[in-house]
Design a protein around this motif. Structure first.
Motif, short mmCIF file in Angstrom:
data_model
loop_
_atom_site.label_atom_id
_atom_site.label_comp_id
_atom_site.label_asym_id
_atom_site.label_seq_id
_atom_site.Cartn_x
_atom_site.Cartn_y
_atom_site.Cartn_z
N ASP A 93 23.04 38.97 63.84
CA ASP A 93 22.51 38.88 62.47
C ASP A 93 23.63 39.08 61.44
O ASP A 93 23.64 38.43 60.38
CB ASP A 93 21.36 39.87 62.24
CG ASP A 93 21.74 41.30 62.59
OD1 ASP A 93 22.69 41.51 63.38
OD2 ASP A 93 21.09 42.23 62.08
N LYS A 94 24.58 39.94 61.78
CA LYS A 94 25.71 40.19 60.87
C LYS A 94 26.61 38.95 60.79
O LYS A 94 27.15 38.62 59.73
CB LYS A 94 26.51 41.38 61.39
CG LYS A 94 26.71 42.48 60.36
CD LYS A 94 27.43 43.66 60.96
CE LYS A 94 28.66 44.02 60.11
NZ LYS A 94 29.47 45.07 60.74
N TRP B 258 30.65 42.24 66.63
CA TRP B 258 29.57 42.15 65.64
C TRP B 258 28.29 41.62 66.26
O TRP B 258 28.31 40.77 67.13
CB TRP B 258 29.98 41.21 64.49
CG TRP B 258 30.94 41.82 63.53
CD1 TRP B 258 31.91 42.74 63.80
CD2 TRP B 258 31.03 41.53 62.13
NE1 TRP B 258 32.59 43.03 62.65
CE2 TRP B 258 32.08 42.31 61.62
CE3 TRP B 258 30.33 40.67 61.27
CZ2 TRP B 258 32.44 42.26 60.27
CZ3 TRP B 258 30.68 40.62 59.95
CH2 TRP B 258 31.73 41.43 59.45
N ARG B 259 27.17 42.10 65.71
CA ARG B 259 25.87 41.60 66.14
C ARG B 259 25.59 40.24 65.51
O ARG B 259 26.12 39.89 64.46
CB ARG B 259 24.77 42.59 65.72
CG ARG B 259 24.55 43.68 66.72
CD ARG B 259 23.50 44.66 66.27
NE ARG B 259 22.57 44.11 65.28
CZ ARG B 259 21.72 44.87 64.58
NH1 ARG B 259 21.70 46.16 64.77
NH2 ARG B 259 20.91 44.31 63.71
N LYS C 60 24.98 36.46 58.50
CA LYS C 60 25.19 36.85 57.09
C LYS C 60 26.61 36.55 56.63
O LYS C 60 26.86 36.29 55.46
CB LYS C 60 24.89 38.34 56.91
CG LYS C 60 23.42 38.66 56.96
CD LYS C 60 23.08 39.92 56.15
CE LYS C 60 21.58 40.17 56.14
NZ LYS C 60 21.12 40.81 57.39
N ARG C 61 27.54 36.56 57.57
CA ARG C 61 28.94 36.27 57.24
C ARG C 61 29.20 34.78 57.06
O ARG C 61 30.28 34.37 56.65
CB ARG C 61 29.83 36.84 58.37
CG ARG C 61 31.24 37.08 57.93
CD ARG C 61 32.06 37.73 59.00
NE ARG C 61 33.46 37.36 58.79
CZ ARG C 61 34.24 37.87 57.85
NH1 ARG C 61 33.78 38.80 57.05
NH2 ARG C 61 35.48 37.44 57.71
N VAL D 101 35.71 40.21 64.29
CA VAL D 101 34.25 40.27 64.41
C VAL D 101 33.83 40.35 65.89
O VAL D 101 32.67 40.09 66.23
CB VAL D 101 33.57 39.04 63.73
CG1 VAL D 101 33.84 39.02 62.23
CG2 VAL D 101 34.01 37.71 64.37
#
Ligand SMILES: Nc1ncnc2c1ncn2[C@@H]1O[C@H](COP(=O)(O)OP(=O)(O)OP(=O)(O)O)[C@@H](O)[C@H]1O
Ligand SMILES: [Mg+2]
Length: 238
Positions: free
Chosen positions: A74-75, A71-72, A78-79, A68
């Motif tokens: 927000d992502k 990764w941004r 969500k994870r 990750v």
């Protein structure tokens, strides 16, 4: 035991200002891991780089087997990863209830109501403050609100940046106890702390950051009782 977070060789900082000089660290399922270290050594920067807020130059963040690193934010949320920053972690001009709602903007209202109720089980005194402005809360209550808000997204991995800084010993104890109990809800925790002995005494493992990298790691209870740890960290005396 499965690995929640595996950090390998991370360097990074703020644009060209390098702060992290190669960080290796891991968190296993169900662990509470404490990171201590002197002021300005890069502890907050480390979490910001992980969370996509500061810049990563090299190295990897593996979360439950998935890379990750790029990764941004927000992502990552969500994870199932949540982050409570060291400063400005509540909205002072919103009520306690509105702050909690902000933790679950993409959750349907019935679920959101239940999540807020569950988050309040951790700090029951929040229930009586729901319609008060966050600005009216004490320092300890603000930290409780910030942690409760992070839990609204139902994370399985929580990153906390100095949740007991500048609080009275009573609040420090209450907050560290609540964090320790998150493990019962299958939430793994990476905790940055100034109150080294208090948090190490509740943790599984500890890391000492110095100069943007890990200077020492070990069993947290052993570290809490190791007088030589004070050499790395002036705030170690209680
Ligand atoms: N936005 C920024 N831009 C440039 N440098 C920054 C920025 N934020 C922090 N720094 C610098 O990065 C270094 C590490 O700061 P960081 O906040 O990560 O330390 P810390 O270990 O969390 O300290 P503390 O224990 O005081 O919270 C410091 O020299 C700091 O001045
Ligand atoms: Mg910091």
């Amino acid at each position: 035991m499965s690995r929640v977070l595996d950090v390998k060789g991370v360097t990074g900082g703020y644009r060209s200002v390098q702060i992290l000089n190669g960080v290796d660290l891991y968190v296993d399922e169900g662990e509470l891991v404490t990171v201590i270290g002197p002021n300005g050594c890069g502890k907050s920067t480390f979490i910001k780089v992980l969370f996509g807020i500061a810049d990563r130059y090299e190295g990897t963040f593996i979360h439950r087997g998935v890379d990750v690193s790029s990764w941004r934010t927000d992502k990552l949320v969500k994870r199932g990863i949540a982050y409570v920053p060291q400063v400005d972690n509540v909205f002072p001009s919103l009520t306690v209830y509105e702050n909690l709602q902000m933790g679950g903007l993409d959750i349907g209202s019935a679920d959101l109501h239940n999540r807020i109720d569950q988050a309040c089980d951790m700090f029951p005194e929040m229930r009586t403050r729901m319609s008060d402005l966050a600005a009216s809360l004490s320092g300890g209550e603000r930290q409780m609100l910030a942690i409760s808000r992070a839990l609204i997204s139902a994370p399985t991995f929580l990153l906390l940046d100095e949740p007991t800084a500048a609080l009275s010993p009573l609040y420090q104890d209450q907050i560290i106890t609540a964090i320790d109990e998150l493990r019962k809800d299958s939430i793994s925790v990476l905790l940055i702390e100034q109150n080294a002995k208090l948090s190490l005494s509740r943790s599984d493992r500890g890391y000492i950051f110095v100069g943007g990298k890990i200077a020492h790691t070990g069993n947290a209870k052993e570290m809490a009782n190791d007088p030589s740890i004070g050499e790395y960290f002036l705030g170690f005396q209680d």
